[in-house]
Design a protein around this motif. Structure first.
Motif, short mmCIF file in Angstrom:
data_model
loop_
_atom_site.label_atom_id
_atom_site.label_comp_id
_atom_site.label_asym_id
_atom_site.label_seq_id
_atom_site.Cartn_x
_atom_site.Cartn_y
_atom_site.Cartn_z
N GLU A 1 0.85 -1.17 -0.03
CA GLU A 1 0.07 -0.06 -0.06
C GLU A 1 0.84 1.14 0.09
N MET A 2 2.06 1.33 0.69
CA MET A 2 3.14 2.12 0.69
C MET A 2 3.59 2.68 -0.52
N ASP A 3 3.79 1.35 -1.25
CA ASP A 3 4.23 1.54 -2.88
C ASP A 3 3.46 2.29 -3.69
N LYS A 4 1.94 1.95 -3.41
CA LYS A 4 0.96 2.39 -4.31
C LYS A 4 0.69 3.73 -4.08
N ARG A 5 0.83 4.28 -2.90
CA ARG A 5 0.94 5.76 -2.58
C ARG A 5 2.19 6.55 -2.85
N CYS A 6 3.03 5.54 -3.39
CA CYS A 6 4.44 6.60 -3.90
C CYS A 6 5.29 7.05 -2.57
N LEU A 7 4.85 6.08 -1.46
CA LEU A 7 5.56 6.53 -0.07
C LEU A 7 6.82 5.74 0.10
N ASP A 8 7.89 6.39 0.67
CA ASP A 8 9.29 5.81 0.99
C ASP A 8 8.97 5.20 2.68
N PHE A 9 8.76 3.71 2.47
CA PHE A 9 8.45 3.34 3.88
C PHE A 9 9.77 2.38 4.52
N HIS A 10 10.12 2.75 5.72
CA HIS A 10 11.28 2.36 6.45
C HIS A 10 11.12 1.93 7.63
N MET A 11 11.52 0.80 7.93
CA MET A 11 11.36 0.17 9.28
C MET A 11 12.89 -0.24 9.87
N ASP A 12 12.82 0.16 11.23
CA ASP A 12 14.01 -0.22 11.80
C ASP A 12 13.72 -0.90 13.27
N ILE A 13 14.03 -2.18 13.53
CA ILE A 13 13.78 -2.75 14.49
C ILE A 13 14.94 -3.76 15.10
#
Length: 527
Positions: free
Chosen positions: A243-255
């Motif tokens: 969904e992030m890709d569809k909205r052209c958003l850069d999504f980053h996760m750090d765990i």
């Protein structure tokens, strides 16, 4: 008449003892402080002794001015006794802080000229209005709060009407278009995708309303179990990445910055919190923006507990300084042209905060208009030190559904068709029953092992799911009575789940069917 003349003569003759006794008797039986002041002079000639009880100031203090007394009320009364000399009865109110009682007081003041024999005096009375004022203020605040709540709910209902009708219009419209385009597979596929997307939006709206209903009724229950935080966050990442890709958003996760990933927590509600916050960021971050999800672990002073901090930050439209204090209020959405075009109930963040607090956590928000928003959630979870039995179980091989026969008890024809298509698509053999009685008859008339599991609706004619389950559990043949039974129902509240388990069912899934959850549940039971 003679008694009245005798009484008045005692005052006219100025009998001091009689007058003193009379004033004391009156002062002990009324809740008004009375002062008698001469036509000239700046202190009282006589003060009822009830001033200590009513005002917290001894009567003798009013006979001589005490400039060192810092009590605002004392100074205010002394000023009134010194300056007020009206020609006729006058009434007004004063407000000042009473240091003795440690509170602000409201007093009604009445001053009127009187004549005692030949002497002109002024009579001052002070009545306490504080309780009345506080009640009036509380009523006013309650009325204002009720008015605001009513306005918020009216806005909520208006938003809900709009937000429900929008996806419903899309579902009905694209369904009609699909029906007219049956010969064009590509078109039909596109319409079906849009119908599915609109259905998901509608389901999310319904879930928000149901969640708020649970919270307000106090029926939401937190269920802690052994959970893997890394796994929870990775699943969330995989769920929202597309969904992030569809909205052209850069999504980053750090765990990466956690030491103890296995904890005891309510993983279902933790998932809900993460999804609500990430969905919120996606809604309000324009294309080309960024969303980050961070999990970190801090040192904890409690042995066996871990301190975890979750941050969801975005570069979206942000929240105004004026609206920020109300961001977690129910039914509230910031009023501006951008937000108004985004579907939602205004309940998501309110639900999130309530669930966080039910899990004994804390949530905070920072935001700057036009620059973005960051939510911070802090939890303390018990850390699991031993190897996980759950992890060992889950590492076992997957179940082959090809030889599994399911008896589906469902009275709604469309629901039977949908469930059958889903299950047969995974390799199950499926037989159906239109009500609970037919399901009991089919099972009791079958050979042990013919059916491997029953999917049981709750609300059915003739015999409902609870009654059918109890009847099955009472069958003489233990091989039949012990068959796994899974509730599959639109009754989605906790008490519905508990009622299903109490009558002998083994698990509980809700409609609309979450296919992944259904298959996961069946796998766990059949393994």
């Amino acid at each position: 008449m003679g008694e009245k003349k005798e009484f008045l003569s005692m005052f006219n003759e100025g009998d001091p003892d009689y007058i003193q006794t009379f004033y004391q008797a009156v002062s002990h039986n009324i809740d008004t402080a009375v002062f008698i002041v001469g036509k000239t002079g700046d202190t009282a000639e006589y003060v009822f002794e009830n001033t200590d009880r009513l005002l917290g100031i001894p009567a003798e203090k009013f006979y001589h001015r005490d400039p060192s007394d810092a009590n605002e009320l004392y100074g205010k009364i002394m000023e009134i006794l010194r300056t007020e000399r009206p020609e006729e009865r006058k009434r007004w109110e004063i407000e000042c802080f009473n240091r003795t009682f440690g509170q602000t007081m409201w007093l009604s003041v009445v001053c009127c000229p009187v004549t005692f024999g030949t002497k002109e005096k002024y009579l001052f009375s002070f009545s306490n209005l504080t309780e009345e004022r506080l009640i009036r203020r509380a009523l006013s605040e309650a009325a204002n709060a009720a008015s605001q709540a009513s306005a918020a709910k009216s806005r909520f209902l208006s938003n809900m009407s709009h937000d429900i009708r929008t996806p419903m219009n899309a579902i009905m419209g694209f369904a009609e278009l699909a029906e007219k385009s049956l010969g064009d597979g590509e078109k039909v596929f596109g319409y079906l995708q849009k119908i599915l997307s609109s259905g998901k939006i509608l389901l999310e709206l319904m879930k928000d309303v149901l969640e708020m209903s649970l919270l307000e009724s106090g029926k939401m229950v937190i269920k802690e179990s052994e959970s893997d935080l890394s796994e929870i966050f990775r699943e969330i990442h995989s769920m929202v990445s597309e969904e992030m890709d569809k909205r052209c958003l850069d999504f980053h996760m750090d765990i990466a910055h956690i030491r103890d990933r296995r904890v005891f927590c309510d993983s279902t509600h933790l998932n809900q919190i993460l999804m609500n916050l990430l969905s919120n960021s996606m809604k309000f971050t324009p294309a080309g923006g960024a969303v980050t999800l961070t999990l970190s672990q801090a040192d904890s002073s409690l042995e066996g507990w871990g301190s975890y901090e979750i941050r969801v930050a975005d570069t979206g439209i942000g929240i105004s300084e004026q609206f920020l204090p109300r961001v977690f209020d129910s039914f509230e959405r910031e009023v501006n042209s951008t937000v108004n075009k985004i579907p939602g109930t205004g309940l998501g963040l309110s639900i999130t905060k309530a669930v966080v607090e039910l899990m004994n956590g804390m949530i905070d928000v920072k935001s700057q208009k036009g620059k973005g928003t960051e939510f911070t959630v802090t939890f303390f979870f018990p850390v699991v030190r031993m190897p996980s039995r759950q992890a060992e179980t889950e590492s076992e091989g997957a179940v082959d559904f090809a030889d599994i026969r399911i008896l589906l008890a469902e009275d709604n024809e469309l629901n039977r068709e949908i469930a059958t298509e889903i299950l047969t698509g995974y390799g199950f053999a499926v037989e159906t029953a239109e009500n609970g009685q037919i399901a009991v008859d089919k099972l009791s008339g079958s050979s042990p092992g013919y059916y491997d599991l029953i999917l049981m609706d709750i609300q059915m004619p003739v015999m409902n799911g609870h009654e059918a389950t109890r009847a099955i559990r009472q069958l003489q043949d233990s091989a039949l009575s012990g068959i796994p039974i899974v509730a599959m129902t639109a009754n989605a509240f906790h008490e519905d789940e508990q009622a299903a388990l109490d009558c002998g069912m083994d698990a509980f899934v809700t409609k609309p069917i979450d296919v992944d959850l259904l298959i996961k549940t069946l796998t766990q039971i059949l393994r």
